[in-house]
Design an enzyme around this catalytic site. Structure first.
Site, PDB file in Angstrom:
ATOM      1  CE  LYS A  69    -120.326  43.968  42.590  1.00  0.00           C
ATOM      2  NZ  LYS A  69    -120.289  45.383  42.176  1.00  0.00           N
ATOM      3  CD  GLU A 146    -120.196  47.102  38.838  1.00  0.00           C
ATOM      4  OE1 GLU A 146    -118.962  47.111  38.633  1.00  0.00           O
ATOM      5  OE2 GLU A 146    -120.718  46.508  39.797  1.00  0.00           O
ATOM      6  CG  ASP A 168    -115.029  50.266  38.245  1.00  0.00           C
ATOM      7  OD1 ASP A 168    -114.504  50.641  39.297  1.00  0.00           O
ATOM      8  OD2 ASP A 168    -116.200  49.844  38.180  1.00  0.00           O
TER       9      ASP A 168
END
Ligand code: AMP
Length: 583
Positions: A69, A146, A168
């Site tokens: 990613k 997200e 996060d």
């Protein structure tokens, strides 16, 4: 209706979700639904994805790709075996595996998906993600951020306008976002973070310590040995995860190296306190990002209505503690932080299918459970500071332990109190149980590990272990959660007597089951405490003093029964003075 799946395509792990009977679920396949974002080639040259690829990463790093990613949107070529791939092609393997997982569960073909990406992803990175989907045979209906997905998971059915902080912290990346949700529409007001900070960094800090231990004990440097370092990394990660629920972790790796033909074994005990010291600077940096995110969104901490934890590394208790200190309220983690983004993606997918109001099933504790310790409240020393072990809104079943130290040399016993409530002073919370733990002769500062285990039925199991000797006591409180309302908690502050009694046997282990009782004539805890203290002194007191103590205790009980609280308080002061005078 054609199914649409939700996909969290993460740096470390990925998940796929779908709405079943109005409830979004992460799809499992004889596992917990977490698929390592790992692609590899097996011995016959076939492509493998997920746990299988992750497991071979140690033995065949040249045939395994992780964290692709990070490369999305770049032109970098990735070598896997003899072939070169673009990042979106490697990502497509992961998406294909998730698609197949969903097809197996739904028992029908799937060709549409909602996929999440970090809020900071550029257009190029988003486009690469869309392409990865297409290569995998998935039409990407929507790409959502997200933090948006995480907010949807928690708030999709809440009509109020809310400002939410999404924190996060995953394996390799950290993001913090301020999100506004209004009539179901989610807007990311700000997002910041660090693309190279996460659980991996914490693991490497532990590895460093282990390598140093091997060097000190055996005079060998293992840092250039890839296989040994990979083994240490895995052991470090396991220890780190254990430390989120326990105060100590023992790392044991047999045959870790060889010296002069001799096998070297590693045994190392890491405490949570030491681990926290190692990562303190990193976590302080995340708090600076929180400040920046709030500044960019032009919101004050008081305007944040909810803090949501996302990513496996937010299970480290220090993360919640720091956020609570900074923002002033407890973060939420009742939707599994590893699965929260996938759940939100599934919610959005459900919306795209025209299904509204999709919910998530979660079991949480509505109360905090903890113990009473000598500490400080607002800078003032107190003998009854409430020390939470299992926090409100923790997903069930929950298991937490922490370490406490004895105060005096040769301390004979500790009184382990189990309380339920939110107040900083344990006296203002509900006492669920009081357990006397007789100790072995030891210097001040000897550790006692206290373990709380709360199951789905509200049964709270408590265990206290003297670390040095392994001697333990345990107790069970039935229905620790079910019988109280918040009203009870705040208004009555009544205590529940959980009376435990027992005797030590020669095995040093006592296992007593005690069921808490709740009666209407129980006294508020602060009175009960004082009376217990007075009863403890009564046998040493002179006869006159003894009579007076008994009379005052009667006065307190009478006043409390008739709810004459001022009189009860006045008698308490009187009794306290006598106890002070008696020393
Ligand atoms: P994610 O990228 O969200 O899947 O998070 C993965 C990271 O979370 C890895 O570094 C894990 O080691 C870490 N992690 C998972 N569970 C825990 C835990 N209970 N305590 C601390 N770290 C954890």
């Amino acid at each position: 209706m054609e199914p649409i799946i939700g996909i969290d395509l993460g740096t470390t792990n990925s998940e796929v979700s779908f709405i079943f009977d109005g409830v979004v679920e992460v799809i499992t396949d004889n596992d917990n639904g977490i698929v390592p974002s790992c692609v590899g080639l097996n011995e016959t040259g076939g492509v493998i994805v997920g746990t299988e690829a992750f497991n071979q990463a140690l033995a065949a790093p040249e045939k395994t790709i992780m964290s692709v990613k990070r490369l999305m949107g770049t032109e970098q070529q990735i070598k896997l075996g003899e072939s070169l791939f673009r990042p979106q092609e490697i990502s497509a393997f992961i998406l294909k595996a998730l698609k197949e997982r969903a097809e197996k569960k739904l028992n029908r073909p799937v060709s549409k998906a909602v996929i999440t990406v970090p809020a900071y992803f550029t257009d190029v990175q988003r486009q690469a993600t869309r392409e990865a989907g297409e290569i995998a045979g998935l039409q990407v209906i929507r790409i959502i951020n997200e933090p948006t997905a995480a907010s949807l998971a928690y708030e999709s059915s809440n009509p109020e306008t809310r400002r939410i902080l999404v924190f996060d912290l995953g394996g390799g990346t950290f993001d913090v976002s301020i999100v506004k949700i209004e009539k179901g529409v989610v807007e990311v007001l700000s997002s910041t973070g660090d693309n190279h900070l996460g659980g991996d960094d914490f693991d490497w800090k532990i590895v460093e310590r282990l390598a140093q231990q091997i060097r000190t004990e055996h005079d060998i440097d293992v840092k250039n040995d890839v296989t040994i370092m990979a083994r240490l990394k895995r052991a470090a990660e396991n220890a780190k995860i254990e430390l989120s629920a326990a105060p100590f972790s023992v790392i044991e790796e047999d045959h870790i190296a060889k010296k002069d033909g001799r096998d070297i074994h590693l045994a190392f005990e890491l405490s949570r306190i030491d681990f926290e010291t190692m990562i303190e600077t990193d976590l302080s940096r995340t708090m600076e990002s929180v400040t920046k995110a709030m500044k960019d969104a032009a919101v004050l901490p008081s305007a944040i209505e909810k803090i949501i934890l996302v990513g496996g590394s937010t299970r480290i208790p220090m993360v919640s503690n720091m956020l609570e200190k900074k923002i002033g309220h407890l973060p939420h983690s009742e939707i599994d932080p590893d699965l929260c983004v996938a759940v939100g993606a599934g919610m959005q997918a459900a919306r795209e299918m025209g299904i509204e109001g999709s919910g998530v099933l979660i079991d949480v504790t509505p109360y905090t459970f903890g113990t009473s310790v000598v500490g400080e409240i607002n800078g003032q020393p107190t003998p009854t500071m409430f020390f939470p072990l299992i926090r409100r809104n923790t997903k069930l079943p929950a298991r937490k332990s922490d370490v406490f130290l004895t105060m005096y040399d040769s301390q004979e016993a500790v009184n382990v109190q189990v309380c339920q409530g939110e107040a900083p002073d344990a006296l203002d919370n509900i006492l669920l149980g009081n357990y006397l733990f007789n100790l072995t002769d030891a210097p001040a500062g000897s550790p006692i590990v206290l373990n709380f285990d709360l199951d789905l039925n509200g049964i709270l199991k408590i265990k206290a272990v003297e670390k040095k000797t392994g001697k333990e006591i345990s107790a069970v409180i039935e229905n620790a959660m079910s019988r109280f309302s918040d009203q009870d908690l705040i208004v009555t502050q009544n205590r529940i007597n959980g009376i435990w009694s027992g005797q030590e046997n020669t095995d040093d282990a006592i296992d007593i089951e005690s069921e808490s009782k709740h009666s209407d004539d129980t006294l508020p805890l602060k009175y009960e405490e004082l009376i217990n203290r007075a009863m403890g002194k009564i046998s040493d007191a002179a006869e006159d003093d003894r009579d007076e103590i008994i009379n005052i205790i009667e006065d307190i009980r009478d006043a409390a029964t008739e709810k004459r609280w001022e009189d009860a308080d006045a008698s308490c002061t009187e009794l306290d003075d006598i106890l002070f005078y008696l020393g």
